[in-house]
Design a protein around this motif. Sequence first.
Motif, PDB file in Angstrom:
ATOM      1  N   PHE A  61      30.841  -2.363 -55.048  1.00 11.21           N
ATOM      2  CA  PHE A  61      31.647  -2.816 -56.183  1.00 11.21           C
ATOM      3  C   PHE A  61      31.702  -1.780 -57.299  1.00 11.21           C
ATOM      4  N   THR A  62      30.546  -1.307 -57.741  1.00 13.47           N
ATOM      5  CA  THR A  62      30.522  -0.346 -58.851  1.00 13.47           C
ATOM      6  C   THR A  62      31.281   0.925 -58.498  1.00 13.47           C
ATOM      7  N   THR A  63      31.065   1.412 -57.281  1.00 16.85           N
ATOM      8  CA  THR A  63      31.788   2.609 -56.840  1.00 16.85           C
ATOM      9  C   THR A  63      33.283   2.370 -56.808  1.00 16.85           C
ATOM     10  N   ALA A  64      33.694   1.181 -56.345  1.00 13.88           N
ATOM     11  CA  ALA A  64      35.122   0.873 -56.260  1.00 13.88           C
ATOM     12  C   ALA A  64      35.762   0.821 -57.645  1.00 13.88           C
ATOM     13  N   VAL A  65      35.069   0.230 -58.622  1.00 20.20           N
ATOM     14  CA  VAL A  65      35.613   0.158 -59.984  1.00 20.20           C
ATOM     15  C   VAL A  65      35.722   1.558 -60.582  1.00 20.20           C
ATOM     16  N   ILE A  66      34.675   2.363 -60.419  1.00 30.50           N
ATOM     17  CA  ILE A  66      34.704   3.732 -60.954  1.00 30.50           C
ATOM     18  C   ILE A  66      35.825   4.536 -60.297  1.00 30.50           C
ATOM     19  N   ASN A  67      35.945   4.422 -58.977  1.00 32.86           N
ATOM     20  CA  ASN A  67      37.017   5.140 -58.274  1.00 32.86           C
ATOM     21  C   ASN A  67      38.390   4.683 -58.732  1.00 32.86           C
ATOM     22  N   LEU A  69      39.208   3.518 -61.718  1.00 36.67           N
ATOM     23  CA  LEU A  69      39.461   4.077 -63.056  1.00 36.67           C
ATOM     24  C   LEU A  69      39.709   5.581 -62.990  1.00 36.67           C
ATOM     25  N   LEU A  70      38.947   6.287 -62.132  1.00 41.96           N
ATOM     26  CA  LEU A  70      39.168   7.727 -61.986  1.00 41.96           C
ATOM     27  C   LEU A  70      40.538   8.023 -61.398  1.00 41.96           C
ATOM     28  N   LEU A  71      40.909   7.271 -60.368  1.00 46.74           N
ATOM     29  CA  LEU A  71      42.230   7.448 -59.759  1.00 46.74           C
ATOM     30  C   LEU A  71      43.330   7.156 -60.758  1.00 46.74           C
ATOM     31  N   LEU A  72      43.169   6.073 -61.502  1.00 42.66           N
ATOM     32  CA  LEU A  72      44.177   5.679 -62.483  1.00 42.66           C
ATOM     33  C   LEU A  72      44.325   6.719 -63.581  1.00 42.66           C
ATOM     34  N   GLY A  73      43.204   7.092 -64.196  1.00 41.94           N
ATOM     35  CA  GLY A  73      43.255   8.041 -65.305  1.00 41.94           C
ATOM     36  C   GLY A  73      43.732   9.419 -64.877  1.00 41.94           C
ATOM     37  N   SER A  74      43.223   9.903 -63.754  1.00 37.22           N
ATOM     38  CA  SER A  74      43.607  11.248 -63.301  1.00 37.22           C
ATOM     39  C   SER A  74      45.085  11.324 -62.951  1.00 37.22           C
ATOM     40  N   ALA A  75      45.578  10.320 -62.223  1.00 39.32           N
ATOM     41  CA  ALA A  75      46.988  10.339 -61.829  1.00 39.32           C
ATOM     42  C   ALA A  75      47.899  10.253 -63.040  1.00 39.32           C
ATOM     43  N   ILE A 217      50.343  -0.162 -64.024  1.00 40.27           N
ATOM     44  CA  ILE A 217      50.549  -1.411 -63.299  1.00 40.27           C
ATOM     45  C   ILE A 217      50.524  -1.165 -61.795  1.00 40.27           C
ATOM     46  N   PHE A 218      51.186  -0.113 -61.338  1.00 40.12           N
ATOM     47  CA  PHE A 218      51.284   0.145 -59.901  1.00 40.12           C
ATOM     48  C   PHE A 218      50.045   0.846 -59.341  1.00 40.12           C
ATOM     49  N   LEU A 219      49.427   1.726 -60.125  1.00 40.16           N
ATOM     50  CA  LEU A 219      48.297   2.497 -59.608  1.00 40.16           C
ATOM     51  C   LEU A 219      47.026   1.668 -59.499  1.00 40.16           C
ATOM     52  N   LEU A 220      46.961   0.539 -60.191  1.00 43.44           N
ATOM     53  CA  LEU A 220      45.810  -0.335 -60.027  1.00 43.44           C
ATOM     54  C   LEU A 220      45.735  -0.918 -58.618  1.00 43.44           C
ATOM     55  N   SER A 221      46.870  -0.941 -57.927  1.00 41.50           N
ATOM     56  CA  SER A 221      46.912  -1.549 -56.594  1.00 41.50           C
ATOM     57  C   SER A 221      47.184  -0.524 -55.494  1.00 41.50           C
ATOM     58  N   VAL A 222      46.800   0.729 -55.714  1.00 40.76           N
ATOM     59  CA  VAL A 222      46.982   1.754 -54.676  1.00 40.76           C
ATOM     60  C   VAL A 222      46.172   1.370 -53.443  1.00 40.76           C
ATOM     61  N   PHE A 223      46.835   1.309 -52.310  1.00 42.32           N
ATOM     62  CA  PHE A 223      46.152   0.911 -51.076  1.00 42.32           C
ATOM     63  C   PHE A 223      46.597   1.749 -49.875  1.00 42.32           C
ATOM     64  N   ALA A 224      47.915   1.911 -49.710  1.00 47.56           N
ATOM     65  CA  ALA A 224      48.438   2.537 -48.492  1.00 47.56           C
ATOM     66  C   ALA A 224      47.916   3.960 -48.317  1.00 47.56           C
TER      67      ALA A 224
END
Length: 285
Positions: A61-67, A69-75, A217-224
Amino acid sequence: MNRFLPRMLLAPAVFTLFLWMIVPLVMTIYFSLIRYNLMQPDQSGFAGLSNYEFFVTDPSFTTAVINTLLLLGSAIIVTVVGGIALALLIDEPFPGRGVVRLLLISPFFVMPPVNALMWKHMMMNPIYGVLAQVWQFFGAEPVDWLTDLPLFSVIVMVSWQWLPFATLIFITALQSMSREQLEAARMDGATYLQQLRYLVLPHLGRSIAVVVMIEMIFLLSVFAEIYTSTAGGPGDASTNVAFLIFKQALLNFDAGVASAGALFAVVLANIAAVFLIRMVGKNLD
């Protein structure tokens, strides 16, 4: 009567939209409060908040939340800074500008799984990928991007796809900028950096706010991209909240915990939405 008739005409559409939103939400809340594991059909009944506790205390869980936020902020940083830079480069007329704009915008229309497969096999493959060939040309050891730098690789894929969107918004905003102000600033001796700081960036304030809001809004749900390229690994190195929910739902067959995770994602998205609405509101004043 002047207000009653339009409201009655809009009522079916509003009611349908309300059901479209509220029914999945209610079902998700319901499943999050019961024991519903497809591998354990004999265990059922009211679970209370145990599904939420299980999701939050998951080692990933903690790793997923950090990842996330990192993915969101960096992108967002890459697309905003890169979008402004590209928009400034192609704002002035030059031969072939229409073709260049078309090429810049085209990555946004690539489907996320195709985008991930292209980067995975064509660009980042450590044996025959383009980046591996470049590394070998300069005598360096090729990098196994998806193994050594999985989250960075996903950030590159997502940023590449969303950069054209930001560029398009900024180009449109620059075209509405007053050329007389820029000319007056040049005549007064303002340097290019001064024009950029005091004229261009303030003019792009609303556009930046819109780009940040839509991308968040869209990057919070990056999955594919994650599912296609790294499958959340190695380990949990590239797992975000959306992929963690997927693992609970379709790999662990635990619909209850997955529903609890989905509601956590909704809360996280709403917190981001409140922040964004305030930010956008300040830029629109």
